[in-house]
Design an enzyme around this catalytic site. Structure first.
Site, PDB file in Angstrom:
ATOM      1  N   TRP A  88      -1.224  41.634  -6.721  1.00  0.00           N
ATOM      2  CA  TRP A  88      -0.457  40.387  -6.607  1.00  0.00           C
ATOM      3  C   TRP A  88      -0.841  39.626  -5.352  1.00  0.00           C
ATOM      4  O   TRP A  88      -0.926  38.404  -5.357  1.00  0.00           O
ATOM      5  CB  TRP A  88       1.049  40.664  -6.662  1.00  0.00           C
ATOM      6  CG  TRP A  88       1.463  41.318  -7.941  1.00  0.00           C
ATOM      7  CD1 TRP A  88       1.995  42.558  -8.091  1.00  0.00           C
ATOM      8  CD2 TRP A  88       1.341  40.781  -9.271  1.00  0.00           C
ATOM      9  NE1 TRP A  88       2.210  42.826  -9.418  1.00  0.00           N
ATOM     10  CE2 TRP A  88       1.825  41.762 -10.161  1.00  0.00           C
ATOM     11  CE3 TRP A  88       0.863  39.587  -9.787  1.00  0.00           C
ATOM     12  CZ2 TRP A  88       1.848  41.572 -11.549  1.00  0.00           C
ATOM     13  CZ3 TRP A  88       0.883  39.391 -11.164  1.00  0.00           C
ATOM     14  CH2 TRP A  88       1.372  40.371 -12.028  1.00  0.00           C
ATOM     15  N   ASP A 155       6.342  37.383  -0.972  1.00  0.00           N
ATOM     16  CA  ASP A 155       6.572  37.623  -2.395  1.00  0.00           C
ATOM     17  C   ASP A 155       7.427  38.882  -2.464  1.00  0.00           C
ATOM     18  O   ASP A 155       6.954  39.987  -2.199  1.00  0.00           O
ATOM     19  CB  ASP A 155       5.226  37.831  -3.098  1.00  0.00           C
ATOM     20  CG  ASP A 155       5.379  38.217  -4.569  1.00  0.00           C
ATOM     21  OD1 ASP A 155       6.528  38.314  -5.047  1.00  0.00           O
ATOM     22  OD2 ASP A 155       4.341  38.426  -5.229  1.00  0.00           O
ATOM     23  N   LYS A 179      12.259  41.450 -12.299  1.00  0.00           N
ATOM     24  CA  LYS A 179      12.135  42.856 -11.912  1.00  0.00           C
ATOM     25  C   LYS A 179      13.471  43.421 -11.411  1.00  0.00           C
ATOM     26  O   LYS A 179      13.894  44.477 -11.834  1.00  0.00           O
ATOM     27  CB  LYS A 179      11.070  43.016 -10.821  1.00  0.00           C
ATOM     28  CG  LYS A 179       9.726  42.375 -11.171  1.00  0.00           C
ATOM     29  CD  LYS A 179       8.676  43.375 -11.626  1.00  0.00           C
ATOM     30  CE  LYS A 179       7.468  42.730 -12.285  1.00  0.00           C
ATOM     31  NZ  LYS A 179       6.762  41.728 -11.491  1.00  0.00           N
TER      32      LYS A 179
HETATM   33  C1  PLP Z   1       5.433  40.911 -11.441  1.00  0.00           C
HETATM   34  C2  PLP Z   1       5.012  40.382 -10.131  1.00  0.00           C
HETATM   35  C3  PLP Z   1       4.454  39.101  -9.990  1.00  0.00           C
HETATM   36  C4  PLP Z   1       4.169  38.188 -11.158  1.00  0.00           C
HETATM   37  O1  PLP Z   1       5.322  37.702 -11.691  1.00  0.00           O
HETATM   38  P1  PLP Z   1       5.321  36.656 -12.903  1.00  0.00           P
HETATM   39  O2  PLP Z   1       6.737  36.204 -12.887  1.00  0.00           O
HETATM   40  O3  PLP Z   1       4.923  37.398 -14.125  1.00  0.00           O
HETATM   41  O4  PLP Z   1       4.361  35.551 -12.577  1.00  0.00           O
HETATM   42  C5  PLP Z   1       4.139  38.669  -8.717  1.00  0.00           C
HETATM   43  N1  PLP Z   1       4.342  39.448  -7.639  1.00  0.00           N
HETATM   44  C6  PLP Z   1       4.864  40.683  -7.744  1.00  0.00           C
HETATM   45  C7  PLP Z   1       5.080  41.491  -6.509  1.00  0.00           C
HETATM   46  C8  PLP Z   1       5.206  41.187  -8.987  1.00  0.00           C
HETATM   47  O5  PLP Z   1       5.731  42.419  -9.103  1.00  0.00           O
END
Ligand code: PLP
Length: 344
Positions: A88, A155, A179
């Protein structure tokens, strides 16, 4: 995983939103009875993370992947620093390179992202340092807020609301909600208002955080059902002791499971001990038992462990232990590991 009561409340609102006779899926986002849902969700985010004055909480669509681009669009004037801790982080860096110079301050690619780099230099002329607090795929986590000479951007898609955060160190925190907060379809973005409007480029309306700050996430139609679900889960978190309690639960679950991974002769963890994630617990079968991997996956699946197959870039297994995961759920996995060991 979401708390059952959150799923049920969202399902009920989809059948009849607050006795209106209409579904949450049918109402206008500008309906009088929907604004309080957004207001409540914002208030709960601020309360749970103790968000200081001068920050806005907004709800946006496009997934965390869209924030990979919105962040540099809004904050990168000349140069930005990125910590490369996995898939990511790399995707975030790729987008940032479209907007200016990107300095990779450190990387753990040399050991397949099994640790979090430390002691790296941060360029003082960078507009921000971007970190991925929890690396969902590789199972590493930074459960601390770095000291940095430049503002942080994080993030936090897979560990937001799992611990207290010092928001004042960040210009921006973003998370795809699917998540640890809600169903898929909404991002939570916490942004420092004074950090906006500093870049010289023009920003397309929808990609400009200021648009959404000014309109309170109501510039266009926001994802109504995921916001409602997030609001209900934030209420659940508050009722269950807030992020301090979520952190304690996470530690309890992770301690139990890592202890079994370390004890059990069949398994080993993949991550350097001090950087082990409390959210995504990655483990593989020891080399001499490698051929039993598919059998264990089947064995555990038959006992109701769903989705423990590891990501293909790590292999083995990954037990995701988000806020709603119970100690009993983790105990069931541990029992499966013990029982499987006894057969071999
Ligand atoms: C799942 C995830 C993403 C991507 O998320 P989307 O909503 O599918 O674009 C980005 N960063 C992390 C840390 C993730 O776990």
């Amino acid at each position: 995983m979401l708390p059952r009561e959150v799923i049920e409340a969202t399902a009920a609102a989809c059948l009849d939103f607050e006795g209106s006779g209409l579904s949450l899926m049918e109402i206008s986002h500008r309906a009088k009875n929907f604004q309080p849902v957004v207001d409540k969700a914002v208030e709960l985010v601020k309360e749970l993370l103790d968000v200081p004055e001068g920050y806005s909480v907004i709800f946006l669509a496009g997934g965390a992947s869209t924030e990979f681009c919105r962040v540099p669009y809004n904050f990168l004037e000349k140069k930005a620093a990125y910590l490369n801790t996995g898939t990511w982080a790399k995707k975030a860096m790729k987008e940032a390179k479209l907007f200016g110079e990107v300095v990779e301050v450190a990387s753990s690619a040399d050991d397949n992202y099994t640790y979090i780099p430390k002691g790296f230099a941060i360029p003082e002329d960078a507009d921000y340092l971007h970190v991925t607090s929890n690396n969902t795929i590789f199972g590493t986590e930074m459960r601390y807020d770095l000291d940095s000479p430049v503002p942080l951007v994080a993030d936090m898609s897979s560990d937001i609301f799992s611990r207290p955060v010092d928001v004042s160190k960040y210009n921006c925190i973003y998370a795809g909600a699917q998540k640890n907060v809600s169903m898929a379809g909404v991002n939570i973005v916490i942004v420092k208002e004074a950090a906006l409007g500093k870049v010289s480029r023009q920003i397309p309306t929808m990609l400009d955080y200021a648009t959404h700050v000014k309109s309170g996430s109501m510039f266009n139609t926001p994802p109504v059902v995921p916001i409602y679900c997030a609001m209900k889960n934030l209420e659940w978190m508050k009722k269950n002791g807030g992020v301090e309690a979520m952190a304690k639960r996470a530690e309890e679950r992770a301690d139990m499971l890592y202890a079994e991974i370390d004890r059990n002769k069949l398994f080993r963890g993949t991550v350097k001990e001090e950087d082990r994630s409390l959210m995504n617990i990655c483990f593989v079968m020891n080399d001499e038992y490698k051929e039993l991997e598919a059998d264990f996956l089947q064995f555990a699946t038959d006992r109701g462990m769903v989705g423990i197959k590891g990501h293909r870039s790590v292999g083995g297994f990954r037990a995701s232990c988000y806020n709603a995961q119970t100690v009993e759920g983790v105990q069931a996995l541990i029992q499966s590991m013990k029982d499987f060991e006894a057969q071999h």
